[in-house]
Design a protein around this motif. Structure first.
Motif, PDB file in Angstrom:
ATOM      1  N   GLN A  13       0.852  -1.192   0.000  1.00  0.00           N
ATOM      2  CA  GLN A  13       0.000   0.000   0.000  1.00  0.00           C
ATOM      3  C   GLN A  13       0.882   1.234   0.000  1.00  0.00           C
ATOM      4  O   GLN A  13       1.963   1.234   0.588  1.00  0.00           O
ATOM      5  N   SER A  14       0.395   2.282  -0.653  1.00  0.00           N
ATOM      6  CA  SER A  14       1.168   3.522  -0.689  1.00  0.00           C
ATOM      7  C   SER A  14       0.255   4.728  -0.695  1.00  0.00           C
ATOM      8  O   SER A  14      -0.946   4.626  -0.950  1.00  0.00           O
ATOM      9  N   VAL A  15       0.868   5.881  -0.409  1.00  0.00           N
ATOM     10  CA  VAL A  15       0.193   7.176  -0.490  1.00  0.00           C
ATOM     11  C   VAL A  15       0.915   7.983  -1.565  1.00  0.00           C
ATOM     12  O   VAL A  15       2.136   8.171  -1.494  1.00  0.00           O
ATOM     13  N   PHE A  17       1.690  11.388  -3.918  1.00  0.00           N
ATOM     14  CA  PHE A  17       1.680  12.843  -3.856  1.00  0.00           C
ATOM     15  C   PHE A  17       2.513  13.397  -5.004  1.00  0.00           C
ATOM     16  O   PHE A  17       3.229  12.646  -5.680  1.00  0.00           O
ATOM     17  N   HIS A  24       5.373  11.075  -6.664  1.00  0.00           N
ATOM     18  CA  HIS A  24       6.060  10.245  -5.675  1.00  0.00           C
ATOM     19  C   HIS A  24       5.023   9.342  -5.000  1.00  0.00           C
ATOM     20  O   HIS A  24       3.846   9.702  -4.933  1.00  0.00           O
ATOM     21  N   ALA A  26       4.878   7.138  -1.100  1.00  0.00           N
ATOM     22  CA  ALA A  26       5.508   6.625   0.121  1.00  0.00           C
ATOM     23  C   ALA A  26       4.668   5.429   0.531  1.00  0.00           C
ATOM     24  O   ALA A  26       3.436   5.549   0.654  1.00  0.00           O
ATOM     25  N   GLY A  27       5.309   4.268   0.724  1.00  0.00           N
ATOM     26  CA  GLY A  27       4.495   3.085   0.954  1.00  0.00           C
ATOM     27  C   GLY A  27       5.199   2.021   1.767  1.00  0.00           C
ATOM     28  O   GLY A  27       6.315   2.222   2.269  1.00  0.00           O
ATOM     29  N   VAL A  28       4.494   0.903   1.888  1.00  0.00           N
ATOM     30  CA  VAL A  28       4.972  -0.230   2.682  1.00  0.00           C
ATOM     31  C   VAL A  28       4.734  -1.512   1.895  1.00  0.00           C
ATOM     32  O   VAL A  28       3.685  -1.694   1.273  1.00  0.00           O
ATOM     33  N   ALA A  87       9.404  -0.149   4.468  1.00  0.00           N
ATOM     34  CA  ALA A  87       8.845   1.089   3.925  1.00  0.00           C
ATOM     35  C   ALA A  87       9.769   1.654   2.861  1.00  0.00           C
ATOM     36  O   ALA A  87      10.994   1.483   2.936  1.00  0.00           O
ATOM     37  N   LEU A  89      10.247   4.946  -0.376  1.00  0.00           N
ATOM     38  CA  LEU A  89       9.839   6.139  -1.120  1.00  0.00           C
ATOM     39  C   LEU A  89      10.100   5.856  -2.589  1.00  0.00           C
ATOM     40  O   LEU A  89      11.205   5.420  -2.949  1.00  0.00           O
TER      41      LEU A  89
ATOM     42  N   LEU B   2      -1.081  -4.766   6.857  1.00  0.00           N
ATOM     43  CA  LEU B   2      -0.923  -3.313   6.748  1.00  0.00           C
ATOM     44  C   LEU B   2      -2.268  -2.638   6.997  1.00  0.00           C
ATOM     45  O   LEU B   2      -3.325  -3.197   6.737  1.00  0.00           O
ATOM     46  N   VAL B  15       0.401   4.497   5.945  1.00  0.00           N
ATOM     47  CA  VAL B  15       0.259   3.040   5.921  1.00  0.00           C
ATOM     48  C   VAL B  15       0.975   2.514   7.164  1.00  0.00           C
ATOM     49  O   VAL B  15       2.158   2.805   7.379  1.00  0.00           O
ATOM     50  N   VAL B  28       2.327  10.566   4.287  1.00  0.00           N
ATOM     51  CA  VAL B  28       2.508  11.827   3.572  1.00  0.00           C
ATOM     52  C   VAL B  28       1.639  12.897   4.229  1.00  0.00           C
ATOM     53  O   VAL B  28       0.489  12.641   4.604  1.00  0.00           O
TER      54      VAL B  28
END
Lengths: 93, 93
Positions: A13-15, A17, A24, A26-28, A87, A89, B2, B15, B28
């Motif tokens: 999963q990621s976010v 932006f 970009h 940022a996730g796990v 995690a 980026l 997660l 996450v 983020v």
């Protein structure tokens, strides 16, 4: 505007932006092995834990501990193995 | 396993994961100013962009660029300002 992305039944999963016109995430990555395809080229930086990566068309997995990064060409892909959640980026180049 | 966390109408998203029995989030913060309370103490590391932080009970904001971190005591909190979206890693201590 942030986005939430979920892959492999929520095991990655990621976010997402955007800053300075660049995308970009940022996730796990949960423990397991996965394959991702790339559209644009990507730079992936491990920010916690460790990942093992095999870029498509190459023979071996290489270990990337926290603080290191690797790049994947456009229109390619990579296998990623995580022994424990890690995690990252991701910068789209 | 997660988890996906969303705060301030999606302007802060993360996450959540656990490794070695410790909880972490990778997330983020969109441009804006927010206040977060802490339960456990936290170490926040900026992994992309820059955040300005004022820990509860202190007078001034301090700037934390990518690659730096700060800690917030348990049962406290902090104000965070982002001029542009920034990514972070949070470790619960």
């Amino acid at each position: 505007m942030l986005t939430h992305n979920s892959y492999f039944e929520g095991r990655v999963q990621s976010v997402g932006f955007e800053r300075n016109g660049r995308k970009h995430t940022a996730g796990v990555i949960d423990a397991g092995e996965y394959h991702f395809g790339t559209g644009a080229a990507e730079r992936m930086t491990v920010v916690s834990g460790e990942l093992s990566i095999r870029v498509d068309g190459t023979a071996d997995f290489h270990r990337y501990p926290a603080g290191t990064s690797f790049e994947v060409p456009a229109s390619s892909g990579f296998d990623v193995r995580a022994a424990a959640p890690a995690a990252y980026l991701c910068e789209f180049l």
